[in-house]
Design an enzyme around this catalytic site. Structure first.
Site, PDB file in Angstrom:
ATOM      1  N   MET A  95      -5.596   8.884  10.714  1.00 49.72           N
ATOM      2  CA  MET A  95      -6.386   9.344   9.747  1.00 49.72           C
ATOM      3  C   MET A  95      -6.946  10.933  10.343  1.00 49.72           C
ATOM      4  O   MET A  95      -7.927  10.684  10.134  1.00 49.72           O
ATOM      5  CB  MET A  95      -7.530   8.714   9.614  1.00 49.72           C
ATOM      6  CG  MET A  95      -6.604   7.584   8.222  1.00 49.72           C
ATOM      7  SD  MET A  95      -7.207   6.121   7.751  1.00 49.72           S
ATOM      8  CE  MET A  95      -7.098   4.896   9.412  1.00 49.72           C
ATOM      9  N   LYS A 103      -4.042   3.040  -1.442  1.00 45.49           N
ATOM     10  CA  LYS A 103      -5.555   3.510  -1.017  1.00 45.49           C
ATOM     11  C   LYS A 103      -4.977   5.001   0.082  1.00 45.49           C
ATOM     12  O   LYS A 103      -4.648   5.213   1.023  1.00 45.49           O
ATOM     13  CB  LYS A 103      -5.515   2.365  -0.253  1.00 45.49           C
ATOM     14  CG  LYS A 103      -6.065   1.235  -0.553  1.00 45.49           C
ATOM     15  CD  LYS A 103      -6.903   0.459  -0.174  1.00 45.49           C
ATOM     16  CE  LYS A 103      -7.977   0.644   0.038  1.00 45.49           C
ATOM     17  NZ  LYS A 103      -9.180   1.336  -0.586  1.00 45.49           N
ATOM     18  N   ASP A 154       0.493  -1.303   0.441  1.00 43.88           N
ATOM     19  CA  ASP A 154      -0.007   0.221  -0.155  1.00 43.88           C
ATOM     20  C   ASP A 154       0.900   1.116  -0.195  1.00 43.88           C
ATOM     21  O   ASP A 154       2.106   1.024   0.061  1.00 43.88           O
ATOM     22  CB  ASP A 154      -0.885  -0.280   1.013  1.00 43.88           C
ATOM     23  CG  ASP A 154      -0.535   0.250   2.481  1.00 43.88           C
ATOM     24  OD1 ASP A 154       0.400   0.104   3.066  1.00 43.88           O
ATOM     25  OD2 ASP A 154      -0.951  -0.881   3.818  1.00 43.88           O
TER      26      ASP A 154
HETATM   27  N1  SAH Z   1      -1.490   0.139   9.534  1.00 45.03           N
HETATM   28  C1  SAH Z   1      -0.671   1.223   9.281  1.00 45.03           C
HETATM   29  C2  SAH Z   1      -2.020   2.759  10.033  1.00 45.03           C
HETATM   30  C3  SAH Z   1      -3.123   2.705   8.608  1.00 45.03           C
HETATM   31  S1  SAH Z   1      -4.294   4.092   8.379  1.00 45.03           S
HETATM   32  C4  SAH Z   1      -0.191   1.622  11.124  1.00 45.03           C
HETATM   33  O1  SAH Z   1      -0.391   0.721  11.670  1.00 45.03           O
HETATM   34  O2  SAH Z   1       0.788   2.499  11.122  1.00 45.03           O
HETATM   35  C5  SAH Z   1      -3.183   5.503   8.338  1.00 45.03           C
HETATM   36  C6  SAH Z   1      -3.324   6.208   8.999  1.00 45.03           C
HETATM   37  O3  SAH Z   1      -1.698   5.968   9.889  1.00 45.03           O
HETATM   38  C7  SAH Z   1      -2.668   7.353   8.412  1.00 45.03           C
HETATM   39  O4  SAH Z   1      -3.857   8.515   8.168  1.00 45.03           O
HETATM   40  C8  SAH Z   1      -2.109   7.880   9.548  1.00 45.03           C
HETATM   41  O5  SAH Z   1      -2.016   8.742  10.310  1.00 45.03           O
HETATM   42  C9  SAH Z   1      -1.466   6.850   9.748  1.00 45.03           C
HETATM   43  N2  SAH Z   1      -0.007   6.623   9.719  1.00 45.03           N
HETATM   44  C10 SAH Z   1       0.928   5.623   9.152  1.00 45.03           C
HETATM   45  N3  SAH Z   1       2.547   5.721   8.500  1.00 45.03           N
HETATM   46  C11 SAH Z   1       2.101   7.185   9.423  1.00 45.03           C
HETATM   47  C12 SAH Z   1       3.576   7.565   9.569  1.00 45.03           C
HETATM   48  N4  SAH Z   1       4.511   6.953   8.641  1.00 45.03           N
HETATM   49  N5  SAH Z   1       3.767   8.372   9.060  1.00 45.03           N
HETATM   50  C13 SAH Z   1       2.693   9.310  10.359  1.00 45.03           C
HETATM   51  N6  SAH Z   1       1.420   8.627  10.631  1.00 45.03           N
HETATM   52  C14 SAH Z   1       1.812   7.689   9.769  1.00 45.03           C
END
Ligand code: SAH
Length: 259
Positions: A176, A63, A41
């Protein structure tokens, strides 16, 4: 000629961590090096993608919240089709695959075809963001629980336990949350959260362009101006140096009344 059906390889769901190679587990790195097909993704960092061996088929299924995105049904169908080829398939997701990663939908798609899978967890963005600001996500005497919540869900802005979140000492990692910041702020303050409740925005966690913005609930929407990358909002936590200076302030009479 008699054909012997080989047992299908388990699809490996891998949490890639939030970006940097140092936040990828050794198990995830191993699985990635053995992959013949990788379906990833948008949030998987370039350093991680660089580990994928030459000759591996790489499918980008990025996505985006609210924006253009591959429909989940198309992702599920690709996953099933690739798994049925008998090759070693990796489904690579940012952070931990079990946190806001639609993991269940994909596992169920495989199960419907009796295809095996395994899960290799990863570091979720909030864990790495908290470390970056020098804070602990739980603390004795401050918060007995940590909430992991999303700013929006399938129905729009997500409803939450606003009363619980508004209590002094509450801590939440909000994923998010950029587009819903004004909504979150309104609901929390309506339920009694103090305007001065710290909120730290950590953008591009674990990437070279990581940015930490310490603010308070009353100023949250404005603090998000210009935050274009993925961001986690750490509600109830200030960056450590700021926390020290906040602690030197005289006690807030409203806070005392809550206690
Ligand atoms: N599975 C991921 C979350 C996916 S949902 C996890 O465990 O981190 C997507 C959201 O995750 C983004 O909108 C943001 O809020 C957060 N996110 C994921 N990667 C990020 C990163 N490198 N820096 C900051 N926020 C992140």
């Amino acid at each position: 000629m008699r054909q012997i059906a080989l047992p299908p390889q388990p699809v490996r769901f891998i949490g890639a961590g939030p970006g940097a190679l140092c936040h990828l587990t050794l198990g995830a790195a191993d699985a990635l090096r053995q992959a013949e097909v990788v379906i990833h993704d948008r949030l998987v960092g370039p350093e991680i993608l660089a580990l994928i061996p030459q000759g591996t088929e790489v499918i980008d299924m990025g996505k985006e919240g609210f924006g253009p995105s591959a429909p989940q049904a198309a992702i599920n169908a690709t996953l099933v089709a690739k798994a049925l080829t008998g090759r070693r398939v990796v489904r690579l997701k940012g952070g931990d695959c079990g946190i806001f990663g639609r993991l269940d939908e994909e596992m169920e798609a495989l199960e419907a075809h009796h295809l095996p899978f395994e899960i290799i967890p990863g570091l979720t963005a909030a864990a790495v963001a908290a470390a970056a600001i020098g804070q602990s996500l739980t603390r004795r005497g401050r918060n007995r629980s940590l909430r992991i919540l999303t700013g929006h869900d399938m129905a729009g802005f997500a409803d939450q336990d606003w009363r619980g979140l508004s209590a002094p000492g509450a801590v939440a990692a909000i994923y998010m949350g950029k587009k819903s910041a004004r909504f979150l702020q309104g609901r929390l303050m309506m339920h009694g959260a103090l305007p001065g409740t710290p909120v730290t925005v950590v953008e591009n966690v674990s990437r070279p362009d990581e940015r930490i913005i310490g603010t308070v609930l009353a100023a949250l929407p404005g603090a998000l101006d210009g935050v274009d990358g993925p961001a986690v909002l750490l509600y109830g936590l200030a960056p450590r140096h700021a926390a020290a200076s906040l602690e030197q302030l005289p006690p807030d009479p409203q806070q005392e009344a809550h206690a």
